[in-house]
Design a protein around this motif. Structure first.
Motif, PDB file in Angstrom:
ATOM      1  N   ALA A 135     -19.425  45.091  -2.683  1.00 55.32           N
ATOM      2  CA  ALA A 135     -18.678  45.377  -3.917  1.00 55.32           C
ATOM      3  C   ALA A 135     -17.348  44.627  -3.980  1.00 55.32           C
ATOM      4  CB  ALA A 135     -18.425  46.878  -4.044  1.00 55.32           C
ATOM      5  N   ILE A 136     -17.014  44.147  -5.159  1.00 62.38           N
ATOM      6  CA  ILE A 136     -15.711  43.542  -5.449  1.00 62.38           C
ATOM      7  C   ILE A 136     -15.230  44.106  -6.781  1.00 62.38           C
ATOM      8  CG2 ILE A 136     -14.441  41.422  -5.978  1.00 62.38           C
ATOM      9  CD1 ILE A 136     -16.433  39.894  -4.271  1.00 62.38           C
ATOM     10  N   MET A 137     -14.029  44.646  -6.795  1.00 63.45           N
ATOM     11  CA  MET A 137     -13.445  45.177  -8.029  1.00 63.45           C
ATOM     12  C   MET A 137     -12.326  44.254  -8.506  1.00 63.45           C
ATOM     13  SD  MET A 137     -11.699  48.921  -8.734  1.00 63.45           S
ATOM     14  CE  MET A 137     -10.051  48.561  -8.113  1.00 63.45           C
ATOM     15  N   ARG A 138     -12.403  43.863  -9.762  1.00 60.72           N
ATOM     16  CA  ARG A 138     -11.352  43.045 -10.368  1.00 60.72           C
ATOM     17  C   ARG A 138     -10.701  43.831 -11.501  1.00 60.72           C
ATOM     18  NH1 ARG A 138     -11.537  37.843  -8.401  1.00 60.72           N
ATOM     19  NH2 ARG A 138     -13.482  37.301  -7.329  1.00 60.72           N
ATOM     20  N   VAL A 139      -9.384  43.739 -11.574  1.00 61.19           N
ATOM     21  CA  VAL A 139      -8.603  44.481 -12.559  1.00 61.19           C
ATOM     22  C   VAL A 139      -7.753  43.507 -13.355  1.00 61.19           C
ATOM     23  CG1 VAL A 139      -6.932  46.339 -12.920  1.00 61.19           C
ATOM     24  CG2 VAL A 139      -8.492  46.422 -10.946  1.00 61.19           C
ATOM     25  N   ALA A 140      -7.785  43.676 -14.676  1.00 60.79           N
ATOM     26  CA  ALA A 140      -6.958  42.857 -15.569  1.00 60.79           C
ATOM     27  C   ALA A 140      -6.379  43.748 -16.648  1.00 60.79           C
ATOM     28  CB  ALA A 140      -7.772  41.726 -16.185  1.00 60.79           C
ATOM     29  N   GLU A 141      -5.308  43.271 -17.257  1.00 62.25           N
ATOM     30  CA  GLU A 141      -4.622  44.035 -18.312  1.00 62.25           C
ATOM     31  C   GLU A 141      -4.536  43.208 -19.574  1.00 62.25           C
ATOM     32  OE1 GLU A 141      -1.174  46.828 -17.431  1.00 62.25           O
ATOM     33  OE2 GLU A 141      -0.155  45.124 -18.362  1.00 62.25           O
ATOM     34  N   ARG A 142      -4.804  43.841 -20.710  1.00 62.24           N
ATOM     35  CA  ARG A 142      -4.715  43.159 -22.013  1.00 62.24           C
ATOM     36  C   ARG A 142      -3.247  42.874 -22.326  1.00 62.24           C
ATOM     37  NH1 ARG A 142      -5.198  40.273 -25.942  1.00 62.24           N
ATOM     38  NH2 ARG A 142      -6.574  40.599 -27.730  1.00 62.24           N
ATOM     39  N   THR A 143      -2.957  41.660 -22.705  1.00 63.15           N
ATOM     40  CA  THR A 143      -1.588  41.303 -23.060  1.00 63.15           C
ATOM     41  C   THR A 143      -1.286  41.718 -24.495  1.00 63.15           C
ATOM     42  OG1 THR A 143      -2.162  39.110 -23.878  1.00 63.15           O
ATOM     43  CG2 THR A 143      -1.731  39.319 -21.511  1.00 63.15           C
ATOM     44  N   ARG A 144      -0.071  41.544 -24.898  1.00 68.63           N
ATOM     45  CA  ARG A 144       0.325  41.893 -26.259  1.00 68.63           C
ATOM     46  C   ARG A 144       0.076  40.769 -27.259  1.00 68.63           C
ATOM     47  NH1 ARG A 144       2.802  46.413 -27.228  1.00 68.63           N
ATOM     48  NH2 ARG A 144       3.429  47.756 -25.498  1.00 68.63           N
ATOM     49  N   ALA A 145      -0.538  39.665 -26.799  1.00 66.49           N
ATOM     50  CA  ALA A 145      -0.784  38.537 -27.704  1.00 66.49           C
ATOM     51  C   ALA A 145      -1.792  38.912 -28.770  1.00 66.49           C
ATOM     52  CB  ALA A 145      -1.302  37.371 -26.889  1.00 66.49           C
TER      53      ALA A 145
END
Length: 303
Positions: free
Chosen positions: A293-303
């Motif tokens: 398993a590999i977990m990747r996390v990203a966040e939506r920008t305000r663009a």
């Protein structure tokens, strides 16, 4: 329903810790499975929080329907249905791309080469074409392409030829053990500790369920559905999935320049990569299925 087959959720706390940033937010568990992530998400929400879950598997839907919580809703759909949601409506989206242990361990589902069962492999056995039906008529070239591309199997051509020869001589394959034995005879070498049929079964499961195409659709939809600062958390279990997720996050984590208009202002990035997480040694020891398993996390920008 599940009988004696139990499921241990991988990266349970890590995923929910990364996902839930606001207790009153609107969250999506895009792959409910047996509900491990969903139950923990609900425990982190206050009375204003909401959780929407999706799953293709009728057994998973039965488990979800048993959750009596007014903040929770489950839909019998694949997670590409995210595209139907309102823009900027989600505080966080979780995608756990692994199949659940009850699906693997129940021979009737046809996912496992370790026990004999019907050669099905559909996440939703009420829809689509089973692996057996597809293998009964698929051309050798197409079978080899699927096994090579989705299973990263270097013996894809010999395996495809063996399947074609078998159905000509004795009729189509009908069970998982028949396929596993045939593949074992066509694969000359294999990594220590890995069953010869591992890659072929993976390839057929991915193909029959359209998993990679649906993942790409769901990731694309997540950009519209996520609110600014909303989190995208994706857990992958093999290199094909993780490569898609990694490239998607990387592509949207930089300003986009239109090469046809080099002097135009670049489109601002849509995501910010946050972290990459793997299971601890303790989790892998307790649940060996977590090892890849590999977990990747990203966040939506305000663009």
């Amino acid at each position: 329903m599940d009988g004696t087959w139990q499921h241990t959720t991988v990266l349970l706390n890590e995923a929910v810790d990364a996902l839930v940033t606001k207790p009153d937010g609107n969250y999506i568990d895009a792959t409910f499975g047996r509900g491990g992530h969903s139950r923990l998400i609900l425990s982190r929400l206050d009375e204003r929080g909401r959780l929407l879950a999706y799953d293709k598997d009728p057994e998973a839907i039965s488990v979800g329907n048993a959750i009596e919580d007014p903040r929770f809703e489950i839909r019998h759909q694949g997670f590409a249905a995210l595209r139907e949601l309102e823009a900027n409506s989600a505080t966080g989206i979780l995608m756990d791309l692994g199949i659940s242990s009850p699906q693997i361990d129940n021979p009737a589902r046809g996912f496992s080469f370790r026990a004999d069962g019907p050669l099905d492999m559909r996440m939703d056995p009420t829809r689509g074409t089973s692996a057996a039906d597809w293998l009964a008529t698929a051309p050798v070239e197409l079978m080899a392409e699927v096994i090579r591309d989705y299973g990263e199997e270097r013996f894809a051509v010999p395996i495809a030829k063996a399947i074609a020869a078998r159905r000509q001589e004795r009729g189509p394959l009908a069970s998982t053990s028949e396929l596993a034995q045939l593949v074992a005879g066509a694969v000359r070498t294999r990594e220590p500790g890995q069953d010869p049929a591992t890659r072929t079964f993976q390839a057929l499961r991915i193909f029959v369920n359209g998993e990679l195409d649906e993942l790409q659709e769901a990731l694309k939809a997540s950009l519209d559905v996520l609110q600014p600062e909303g989190r995208l958390v994706v857990i992958s279990f093999h290199s094909l999935e993780d490569r898609i997720v990694k490239q998607f996050i990387a592509r949207h984590s930089r300003d986009e320049v239109d090469r046809r208009a080099p002097f135009a202002a670049p489109k601002p990035m849509k995501l910010r990569a946050i972290e990459r997480v793997k299971p601890t040694a303790q989790e892998i020891q307790a649940n060996p299925r977590a090892r890849s398993a590999i977990m990747r996390v990203a966040e939506r920008t305000r663009a």
